[in-house]
Design a protein around this motif. Structure first.
Motif, PDB file in Angstrom:
ATOM      1  N   ILE A  54       0.849  -1.207   0.000  1.00  0.00           N
ATOM      2  CA  ILE A  54       0.000   0.000   0.000  1.00  0.00           C
ATOM      3  C   ILE A  54       0.882   1.255   0.000  1.00  0.00           C
ATOM      4  CG2 ILE A  54      -1.636   1.379   1.376  1.00  0.00           C
ATOM      5  CD1 ILE A  54      -3.056  -1.225   2.139  1.00  0.00           C
ATOM      6  N   CYS A  55       1.950   1.251   0.808  1.00  0.00           N
ATOM      7  CA  CYS A  55       2.832   2.429   0.857  1.00  0.00           C
ATOM      8  C   CYS A  55       3.539   2.634  -0.477  1.00  0.00           C
ATOM      9  CB  CYS A  55       3.842   2.302   1.993  1.00  0.00           C
ATOM     10  SG  CYS A  55       3.075   2.576   3.598  1.00  0.00           S
ATOM     11  N   GLU A  56       3.967   1.553  -1.114  1.00  0.00           N
ATOM     12  CA  GLU A  56       4.591   1.683  -2.442  1.00  0.00           C
ATOM     13  C   GLU A  56       3.614   2.383  -3.393  1.00  0.00           C
ATOM     14  OE1 GLU A  56       4.995  -1.990  -4.664  1.00  0.00           O
ATOM     15  OE2 GLU A  56       6.680  -1.173  -5.793  1.00  0.00           O
ATOM     16  N   HIS A  57       2.376   1.932  -3.362  1.00  0.00           N
ATOM     17  CA  HIS A  57       1.345   2.500  -4.245  1.00  0.00           C
ATOM     18  C   HIS A  57       1.101   3.979  -3.908  1.00  0.00           C
ATOM     19  CE1 HIS A  57      -2.200   2.158  -6.864  1.00  0.00           C
ATOM     20  NE2 HIS A  57      -2.696   3.073  -6.048  1.00  0.00           N
ATOM     21  N   MET A  58       0.910   4.256  -2.637  1.00  0.00           N
ATOM     22  CA  MET A  58       0.589   5.626  -2.201  1.00  0.00           C
ATOM     23  C   MET A  58       1.735   6.590  -2.493  1.00  0.00           C
ATOM     24  SD  MET A  58      -2.427   5.722  -0.911  1.00  0.00           S
ATOM     25  CE  MET A  58      -3.664   4.999   0.170  1.00  0.00           C
ATOM     26  N   PHE A  59       2.948   6.209  -2.106  1.00  0.00           N
ATOM     27  CA  PHE A  59       4.084   7.127  -2.279  1.00  0.00           C
ATOM     28  C   PHE A  59       4.401   7.358  -3.754  1.00  0.00           C
ATOM     29  CE2 PHE A  59       5.471   6.029   2.240  1.00  0.00           C
ATOM     30  CZ  PHE A  59       5.210   7.294   2.734  1.00  0.00           C
ATOM     31  N   GLY A  66       3.022  15.353  -7.346  1.00  0.00           N
ATOM     32  CA  GLY A  66       3.701  16.555  -6.851  1.00  0.00           C
ATOM     33  C   GLY A  66       3.946  16.635  -5.358  1.00  0.00           C
ATOM     34  N   VAL A  67       3.885  15.489  -4.649  1.00  0.00           N
ATOM     35  CA  VAL A  67       4.233  15.508  -3.221  1.00  0.00           C
ATOM     36  C   VAL A  67       5.537  14.720  -3.040  1.00  0.00           C
ATOM     37  CG1 VAL A  67       3.504  14.967  -0.860  1.00  0.00           C
ATOM     38  CG2 VAL A  67       1.777  15.563  -2.600  1.00  0.00           C
ATOM     39  N   PRO A  68       6.690  15.423  -2.906  1.00  0.00           N
ATOM     40  CA  PRO A  68       7.963  14.710  -2.771  1.00  0.00           C
ATOM     41  C   PRO A  68       7.992  13.893  -1.488  1.00  0.00           C
ATOM     42  CG  PRO A  68       8.278  17.063  -2.372  1.00  0.00           C
ATOM     43  CD  PRO A  68       6.848  16.881  -2.801  1.00  0.00           C
ATOM     44  N   ASN A  69       8.513  12.680  -1.575  1.00  0.00           N
ATOM     45  CA  ASN A  69       8.512  11.828  -0.383  1.00  0.00           C
ATOM     46  C   ASN A  69       9.756  10.935  -0.353  1.00  0.00           C
ATOM     47  OD1 ASN A  69       7.735   9.152  -1.664  1.00  0.00           O
ATOM     48  ND2 ASN A  69       6.023  10.450  -2.334  1.00  0.00           N
ATOM     49  N   HIS A  70       9.885  10.195   0.741  1.00  0.00           N
ATOM     50  CA  HIS A  70      11.134   9.456   1.000  1.00  0.00           C
ATOM     51  C   HIS A  70      11.238   8.145   0.226  1.00  0.00           C
ATOM     52  CE1 HIS A  70       9.583   6.727   4.529  1.00  0.00           C
ATOM     53  NE2 HIS A  70       8.735   6.774   3.531  1.00  0.00           N
ATOM     54  N   PHE A  71      10.156   7.677  -0.396  1.00  0.00           N
ATOM     55  CA  PHE A  71      10.146   6.341  -0.994  1.00  0.00           C
ATOM     56  C   PHE A  71      11.114   6.239  -2.179  1.00  0.00           C
ATOM     57  CE2 PHE A  71       8.443   3.141  -3.905  1.00  0.00           C
ATOM     58  CZ  PHE A  71       8.365   2.046  -3.066  1.00  0.00           C
ATOM     59  N   ILE A  72      11.931   5.192  -2.206  1.00  0.00           N
ATOM     60  CA  ILE A  72      12.794   4.929  -3.374  1.00  0.00           C
ATOM     61  C   ILE A  72      12.249   3.721  -4.139  1.00  0.00           C
ATOM     62  CG2 ILE A  72      15.119   4.381  -4.204  1.00  0.00           C
ATOM     63  CD1 ILE A  72      16.243   5.793  -1.693  1.00  0.00           C
ATOM     64  N   ARG A  73      12.233   2.544  -3.471  1.00  0.00           N
ATOM     65  CA  ARG A  73      11.655   1.360  -4.133  1.00  0.00           C
ATOM     66  C   ARG A  73      11.376   0.276  -3.113  1.00  0.00           C
ATOM     67  NH1 ARG A  73      15.779  -2.415  -4.433  1.00  0.00           N
ATOM     68  NH2 ARG A  73      17.822  -1.437  -4.307  1.00  0.00           N
ATOM     69  N   ARG A  74      10.460  -0.608  -3.478  1.00  0.00           N
ATOM     70  CA  ARG A  74      10.181  -1.761  -2.623  1.00  0.00           C
ATOM     71  C   ARG A  74      11.308  -2.762  -2.832  1.00  0.00           C
ATOM     72  NH1 ARG A  74       7.049  -6.321  -3.012  1.00  0.00           N
ATOM     73  NH2 ARG A  74       6.381  -5.794  -5.122  1.00  0.00           N
ATOM     74  N   LEU A 163      -5.716  11.966  -1.855  1.00  0.00           N
ATOM     75  CA  LEU A 163      -6.155  10.722  -1.207  1.00  0.00           C
ATOM     76  C   LEU A 163      -7.675  10.602  -1.151  1.00  0.00           C
ATOM     77  CD1 LEU A 163      -4.021   8.811  -0.232  1.00  0.00           C
ATOM     78  CD2 LEU A 163      -4.422   9.577   2.105  1.00  0.00           C
ATOM     79  N   LYS A 164      -8.330  11.746  -0.885  1.00  0.00           N
ATOM     80  CA  LYS A 164      -9.813  11.734  -0.828  1.00  0.00           C
ATOM     81  C   LYS A 164     -10.369  11.222  -2.153  1.00  0.00           C
ATOM     82  CE  LYS A 164     -11.114  15.919   0.407  1.00  0.00           C
ATOM     83  NZ  LYS A 164     -11.829  17.132   0.764  1.00  0.00           N
ATOM     84  N   GLU A 165      -9.831  11.779  -3.254  1.00  0.00           N
ATOM     85  CA  GLU A 165     -10.297  11.442  -4.601  1.00  0.00           C
ATOM     86  C   GLU A 165      -9.988   9.974  -4.937  1.00  0.00           C
ATOM     87  OE1 GLU A 165     -12.198  13.496  -6.169  1.00  0.00           O
ATOM     88  OE2 GLU A 165     -12.393  11.984  -7.767  1.00  0.00           O
ATOM     89  N   GLU A 193       4.617   6.583   6.772  1.00  0.00           N
ATOM     90  CA  GLU A 193       3.776   5.705   5.943  1.00  0.00           C
ATOM     91  C   GLU A 193       2.406   6.312   5.706  1.00  0.00           C
ATOM     92  OE1 GLU A 193       2.176   2.022   7.938  1.00  0.00           O
ATOM     93  OE2 GLU A 193       3.423   2.741   9.578  1.00  0.00           O
ATOM     94  N   VAL A 194       1.739   5.816   4.682  1.00  0.00           N
ATOM     95  CA  VAL A 194       0.348   6.194   4.412  1.00  0.00           C
ATOM     96  C   VAL A 194      -0.360   4.868   4.185  1.00  0.00           C
ATOM     97  CG1 VAL A 194      -1.227   7.442   2.883  1.00  0.00           C
ATOM     98  CG2 VAL A 194       1.071   8.360   3.306  1.00  0.00           C
ATOM     99  N   SER A 195      -1.076   4.406   5.191  1.00  0.00           N
ATOM    100  CA  SER A 195      -1.626   3.049   5.154  1.00  0.00           C
ATOM    101  C   SER A 195      -2.829   2.970   6.094  1.00  0.00           C
ATOM    102  CB  SER A 195      -0.552   2.066   5.621  1.00  0.00           C
ATOM    103  OG  SER A 195      -0.433   2.134   7.034  1.00  0.00           O
TER     104      SER A 195
END
Ligand code: UDP
Length: 245
Positions: A54-59, A66-74, A163-165, A193-195
């Motif tokens: 879920i976090c991979e998908h969200m990030f 346009g929301v920069p975040n820490h995720f690189i890869r699963r 996220l709402k949309e 995380e966003v989960s």
């Protein structure tokens, strides 16, 4: 893959390790969880694997929008490579509908629609049960600057709209969520995380929670709710009860 060095953070549902590369860290998502500041503990089978996906998908989606975040890869089933940020010790909660601690604090029932989005700040001080504060407290004790808080506020509202949309399209209402941000080479990045561990998701039709509240309030079908969110969001179906040894 970078080899891990030391444990740098341990949260409700994950452990974060430093790597030999000072700019990177590895997040291990876990089935273990707790609520009420550690008073209630338990395990949600499959949660680590589901939240990693879920976090991979969200990030990935948030970065594209346009929301920069820490995720690189699963990396594998339960871990992901992220940018090693310096976490700002202030969490940001965004609320569209009354629930949880807000219901208790202001005395309006769960499910009350809010005329405008509510944004709250809590200090990440577990020994004080993460006190609710305002912007002037944060700048007064120099946990973040006004400029940093403005950036975090802007990203928090943007994440809310995206996220709402996204959730609406899959029949899920976004009630509220919690975000954390970090500093990375002079930039503010969305981190953590966003989960379903950090968001309240209610089924749009039945208004049943599809998140960690099922565990907190012993509503049953906890695992099923996590599987359901993953499936609606990504189309993935995981085999049940794939317990780690
Ligand atoms: N939340 C979180 N971690 C926390 C506390 C809250 O991710 O330590 C999330 C929670 O899941 C919900 C939102 O923040 O989506 C608002 O939580 P609230 O303040 O209502 O607190 P709670 O009732 O969850 O204790």
């Amino acid at each position: 893959m970078d080899s891990i060095t030391e444990l740098i953070a341990e949260g409700k549902g994950k452990k974060v390790y430093a790597t030999e590369n000072p700019d990177e860290a590895i997040v291990f998502y876990r089935d273990e969880t707790y609520a009420y500041h550690g008073l209630k503990r338990g395990r949600i089978i499959g949660k680590g694997e589901i939240n990693n996906l879920i976090c991979e998908h969200m990030f990935t989606m948030l970065k594209e929008k346009g929301v920069p975040n820490h995720f690189i890869r699963r990396i594998d089933k339960t871990s992901s490579l992220v940018k090693r940020v310096d976490i700002i010790p202030v969490s940001v909660k965004v609320r569209n509908i009354v629930a949880g601690s807000l219901a208790k604090r202001i005395g309006y029932p769960d499910g009350t629609h809010l005329k405008n989005t509510v944004v709250e700040y809590n200090l990440k001080y577990p020994e004080l049960e993460d006190p609710l504060v305002n912007i002037t407290h944060i700048t007064a004790v120099e946990l973040a600057t006004r400029e940093e808080l403005d950036v975090m506020f802007g990203y928090a509202l943007k994440v809310n709209e995206i996220l709402k949309e996204t959730m609406k399209e899959i029949g899920i209402e976004l009630i509220d969520f919690k975000l954390e941000f970090g500093r990375y080479h002079g930039q503010i990045l969305l981190a953590d995380e966003v989960s379903p561990d950090t968001c309240r998701f209610w089924d749009s039709r039945t208004h049943e929670p599809l998140d960690i509240d099922r565990f907190r309030h012993e509503l049953g079908n906890v695992e099923e709710a996590y599987h359901e969110v993953l499936h609606r969001l990504t189309g993935n179906v995981l085999k049940n009860n794939e317990e780690e040894a």
